[in-house]
Motif scaffolding. Structure first.
Motif, short mmCIF file in Angstrom:
data_model
loop_
_atom_site.label_atom_id
_atom_site.label_comp_id
_atom_site.label_asym_id
_atom_site.label_seq_id
_atom_site.Cartn_x
_atom_site.Cartn_y
_atom_site.Cartn_z
N UNK A 127 0.84 -1.20 0.00
CA UNK A 127 0.00 0.00 0.00
C UNK A 127 0.88 1.25 0.00
N UNK A 128 0.47 2.25 -0.78
CA UNK A 128 1.24 3.49 -0.84
C UNK A 128 1.01 4.34 0.40
N UNK A 129 2.09 4.84 0.99
CA UNK A 129 1.96 5.76 2.12
C UNK A 129 1.66 7.16 1.58
N UNK A 130 1.00 7.97 2.37
CA UNK A 130 0.63 9.32 1.94
C UNK A 130 1.83 10.10 1.41
N UNK A 131 2.95 10.01 2.12
CA UNK A 131 4.12 10.80 1.73
C UNK A 131 4.84 10.24 0.51
N UNK A 132 4.42 9.05 0.01
CA UNK A 132 4.97 8.55 -1.25
C UNK A 132 4.54 9.49 -2.38
N UNK A 133 3.42 10.16 -2.18
CA UNK A 133 2.88 11.08 -3.19
C UNK A 133 3.20 12.53 -2.84
N UNK A 134 2.84 12.93 -1.63
CA UNK A 134 3.01 14.36 -1.30
C UNK A 134 4.44 14.72 -0.91
N UNK A 135 5.28 13.70 -0.74
CA UNK A 135 6.66 13.98 -0.32
C UNK A 135 7.68 13.95 -1.44
N UNK A 136 7.19 13.93 -2.69
CA UNK A 136 8.12 13.79 -3.81
C UNK A 136 9.18 14.88 -3.87
N UNK A 137 8.81 16.10 -3.51
CA UNK A 137 9.78 17.21 -3.53
C UNK A 137 9.88 17.84 -2.13
N UNK A 138 9.82 16.99 -1.11
CA UNK A 138 9.75 17.47 0.27
C UNK A 138 10.89 18.43 0.61
N UNK A 139 12.12 18.06 0.24
CA UNK A 139 13.25 18.89 0.66
C UNK A 139 13.45 20.16 -0.17
N UNK A 140 12.59 20.36 -1.16
CA UNK A 140 12.67 21.62 -1.91
C UNK A 140 12.23 22.77 -1.00
N UNK A 141 11.42 22.46 -0.01
CA UNK A 141 10.90 23.53 0.85
C UNK A 141 11.15 23.29 2.34
N UNK A 142 11.73 22.14 2.70
CA UNK A 142 11.89 21.81 4.12
C UNK A 142 13.34 21.52 4.47
#
Ligand code: SAM
Length: 102
Positions: free
Chosen positions: A1-16
Motif C-alpha cells: 500500500x502506498x503511504x501518503x508521503x509517497x505522493x506528497x513527499x516527492x519534492x519534500x526537501x525543496x521547501x523543508x
C-alpha cells in the motif's frame, strides 16, 4: 500500500530543512549519549536524523514512506533507514536507548 508521503513527499526537501531551534529542543529533550543508539520515528527525508548524525550520534531513521526513505538514503547511505511506523517500528524490544518523533 502506498503511504501518503509517497505522493506528497516527492519534492519534500525543496521547501523543508531542519530548523536549528527545533533541533536544539529535540536535542535537549532527548539528551542523547554518544555511545547510545536512537531512533527517529517519522524521519521522512531524514532532516533531523541527519543533524544528529552530523553531531556524532547514532540514529536509525524509521518511516512508513518508501519515497521519503529513498530521499533520506540518497542524502546519507551510512545511516540505517528502515520502513516502519510509530505503532510498529519493527525494532526488537529494548534495542535502542531513546527515540525522537521529529
Ligand atoms: C511532515 S513529515 C516530517 C518528516 C521529518 N521528521 C522532518 O521533520 O523533516 C511527516 C513524516 O511522518 C511520516 N509518518 C506518517 N505517519 C506515520 C506513522 N504512523 N509513524 C511514523 N511515521 C509516520 C510520514 O511518512 C512523513 O515522512
Amino acid at each position: 500500500m502506498k503511504a501518503t508521503y509517497d505522493t506528497i513527499g516527492l519534492r519534500y526537501n525543496a521547501t523543508r530543512k531542519a530548523d536549528p531551534y527545533l533541533f536544539e529542543q529535540l536535542h535537549a529533550l532527548l539528551n542523547p549519549k554518544k555511545d547510545g543508539v536512537y531512533v527517529d520515528i517519522g524521519c521522512g527525508t531524514g532532516n533531523y536524523t541527519h543533524e544528529f548524525h552530523k553531531k556524532g550520534y547514532s540514529f536509525i531513521g524509521i518511516d512508513p514512506s518508501k519515497e521519503m526513505l529513498l530521499q533520506a538514503k540518497a542524502r546519507n547511505s551510512t545511516i540505517v533507514w528502515t520502513m516502519g511506523a510509530a505503532k510498529n517500528t519493527g525494532l526488537a524490544e529494548n534495542s535502542v536507548d531513546g527515540r525522537s518523533l521529529s
